[in-house]
Design an enzyme around this catalytic site. Structure first.
Site, PDB file in Angstrom:
ATOM      1  N   TYR A 183       0.862  -1.261   0.105  1.00 32.79           N
ATOM      2  CA  TYR A 183      -0.059   0.109  -0.004  1.00 32.79           C
ATOM      3  C   TYR A 183       1.072   1.323   0.058  1.00 32.79           C
ATOM      4  O   TYR A 183       1.983   1.203   0.718  1.00 32.79           O
ATOM      5  CB  TYR A 183      -0.995   0.005   1.182  1.00 32.79           C
ATOM      6  CG  TYR A 183      -2.088  -1.197   1.182  1.00 32.79           C
ATOM      7  CD1 TYR A 183      -2.160  -1.682   0.023  1.00 32.79           C
ATOM      8  CD2 TYR A 183      -2.660  -1.450   2.336  1.00 32.79           C
ATOM      9  CE1 TYR A 183      -3.129  -2.842   0.046  1.00 32.79           C
ATOM     10  CE2 TYR A 183      -3.521  -2.320   2.266  1.00 32.79           C
ATOM     11  CZ  TYR A 183      -4.072  -2.992   1.038  1.00 32.79           C
ATOM     12  OH  TYR A 183      -5.059  -3.938   0.835  1.00 32.79           O
ATOM     13  N   PRO A 223     -16.777  -4.310   0.092  1.00 33.89           N
ATOM     14  CA  PRO A 223     -17.955  -4.760   0.231  1.00 33.89           C
ATOM     15  C   PRO A 223     -18.855  -4.017  -0.043  1.00 33.89           C
ATOM     16  O   PRO A 223     -20.077  -4.690  -0.106  1.00 33.89           O
ATOM     17  CB  PRO A 223     -17.864  -4.739   2.018  1.00 33.89           C
ATOM     18  CG  PRO A 223     -16.757  -3.423   2.211  1.00 33.89           C
ATOM     19  CD  PRO A 223     -15.816  -3.844   1.100  1.00 33.89           C
ATOM     20  N   GLY A 267     -18.987  -3.095  -3.301  1.00 32.01           N
ATOM     21  CA  GLY A 267     -19.020  -3.797  -4.649  1.00 32.01           C
ATOM     22  C   GLY A 267     -19.223  -2.473  -5.685  1.00 32.01           C
ATOM     23  O   GLY A 267     -18.427  -1.356  -5.372  1.00 32.01           O
ATOM     24  N   PHE A 313     -22.037   2.162  -6.020  1.00 31.89           N
ATOM     25  CA  PHE A 313     -21.814   3.659  -6.044  1.00 31.89           C
ATOM     26  C   PHE A 313     -20.805   3.821  -7.062  1.00 31.89           C
ATOM     27  O   PHE A 313     -20.554   4.946  -7.126  1.00 31.89           O
ATOM     28  CB  PHE A 313     -21.471   4.074  -4.458  1.00 31.89           C
ATOM     29  CG  PHE A 313     -22.531   3.734  -3.620  1.00 31.89           C
ATOM     30  CD1 PHE A 313     -23.912   4.176  -3.755  1.00 31.89           C
ATOM     31  CD2 PHE A 313     -22.212   2.875  -2.809  1.00 31.89           C
ATOM     32  CE1 PHE A 313     -24.879   3.731  -2.721  1.00 31.89           C
ATOM     33  CE2 PHE A 313     -23.122   2.318  -1.589  1.00 31.89           C
ATOM     34  CZ  PHE A 313     -24.416   2.815  -1.653  1.00 31.89           C
ATOM     35  N   GLU A 368     -20.683   2.437 -10.454  1.00 25.71           N
ATOM     36  CA  GLU A 368     -20.887   2.029 -11.799  1.00 25.71           C
ATOM     37  C   GLU A 368     -22.408   2.572 -12.008  1.00 25.71           C
ATOM     38  O   GLU A 368     -22.943   2.143 -11.314  1.00 25.71           O
ATOM     39  CB  GLU A 368     -20.570   0.780 -12.353  1.00 25.71           C
ATOM     40  CG  GLU A 368     -19.029   0.296 -12.054  1.00 25.71           C
ATOM     41  CD  GLU A 368     -18.856  -1.007 -12.526  1.00 25.71           C
ATOM     42  OE1 GLU A 368     -19.676  -1.864 -12.832  1.00 25.71           O
ATOM     43  OE2 GLU A 368     -17.636  -1.664 -12.514  1.00 25.71           O
TER      44      GLU A 368
END
Length: 290
Positions: free
Chosen positions: A49, A204, A206, A209, A211
């Site tokens: 990261y 979580p 997905g 929000f 696509e």
């Protein structure tokens, strides 16, 4: 079986550093405090990261915060070798040699300013990984008290079994959400429940929000009705949908938004009706169950 008690929702740090939010040390310190105040005590890291910088940034903030190590749990991962300024790699690849695993974890400990991590994961499976060598590294790190629990990330059931035959696997971090629900139908969660492996869920929320597709439009329409019914936000409802699965999935929330962090644990309190759970899955599938 896990020896570590993680918080019901985990804070994901991938976006805290230079890859996205570029938080200052003080901002990270405040964020750690905020999460703990809201009962989110587990923090998910990976060595890569921030191109191998976020662990150290977090470690400085954690050190400055003077928070007791016993008040939080730390997860980190190793294995992905990226092309970065501080690595001599010529191509992105994976390394699960005994010496590299041990070296990587010890580097993470230095950066995070801790003597141990609660959970240590292999980040992605490699075609060249040797289970015996991985087990040797893991057993050494456990014996030295540098890791409490060991697990995997993005491993299939067969890849997990390969490793599990040589050393205990307590976690597998996979992509799971209302829009990416494959682990609950491809046998992954069945396998994990059978072998007492706890699933952790990355991304979580997905694509709901992110696509604008027929699938996400169907879900948003349904979620608008459920928001009215339950009095909780759409993101809380989507987390509650995950938490209802009997595999005991723990979502990893990557938000740094104060209001959202304060509302995350509401998903734990919410008991979603079975028919509403199936309604969300139906809208994601685009067809009712058989």
């Amino acid at each position: 079986m896990s020896k570590t008690a993680l918080s019901p929702i985990i804070s994901g740090t991938m976006n805290w550093g230079v890859w996205d939010k570029n938080l200052t040390t003080k901002e990270m310190e405040n964020l750690i405090q905020l999460c703990i105040e809201n009962k989110i005590t587990t923090f998910d890291h990976a060595d890569i990261y921030g191109s191998y910088t976020t662990e150290a940034d977090f470690g400085k903030a954690f050190h400055d915060s003077k928070i007791s190590r016993e008040k939080l749990q730390l997860i980190t991962k190793c294995g992905i070798q990226m092309i970065a300024e501080n690595r001599p790699n010529k191509i992105k690849h994976y390394d699960y040699s005994r010496d590299y695993i041990v070296w990587s974890l010890e580097e993470s400990l230095k950066k995070l300013k801790t003597d141990y991590v609660d959970v240590f994961l292999l980040h992605r499976p490699s075609p060249l990984m040797q289970a015996d060598e991985i087990a040797e590294a893991v057993e050494k790190l456990k014996a030295e008290g540098k890791i409490i629990d060991f697990g995997l990330s993005n491993f299939t059931s067969s890849q997990t079994e390969l490793i599990r035959q040589k050393t205990e696997v307590s976690y597998n971090q996979v992509q799971f959400s209302a829009t990416n629900f494959e682990p609950m139908i491809d046998g992954s969660f069945d396998y994990m429940q059978t072998h007492r492996i706890r699933p952790l869920s990355w991304n979580p929320l997905g694509t709901v929000f992110r696509e604008d597709t027929k699938k996400t439009r169907r879900l948003k329409k349904l979620l608008a009705d459920l928001v009215q019914k339950y009095g909780f936000g759409s993101d809380t409802l989507l987390l509650s949908w995950i938490l209802k699965h009997p595999a005991g999935v723990i979502p990893i929330a990557g938000t740094v938004n104060i209001a959202r962090i304060q509302s995350l644990m509401k998903a734990v309190e919410l008991e979603m009706d079975k028919e509403d759970w199936f309604a969300i899955w139906t809208e994601s599938r685009g067809e009712e169950v058989a």
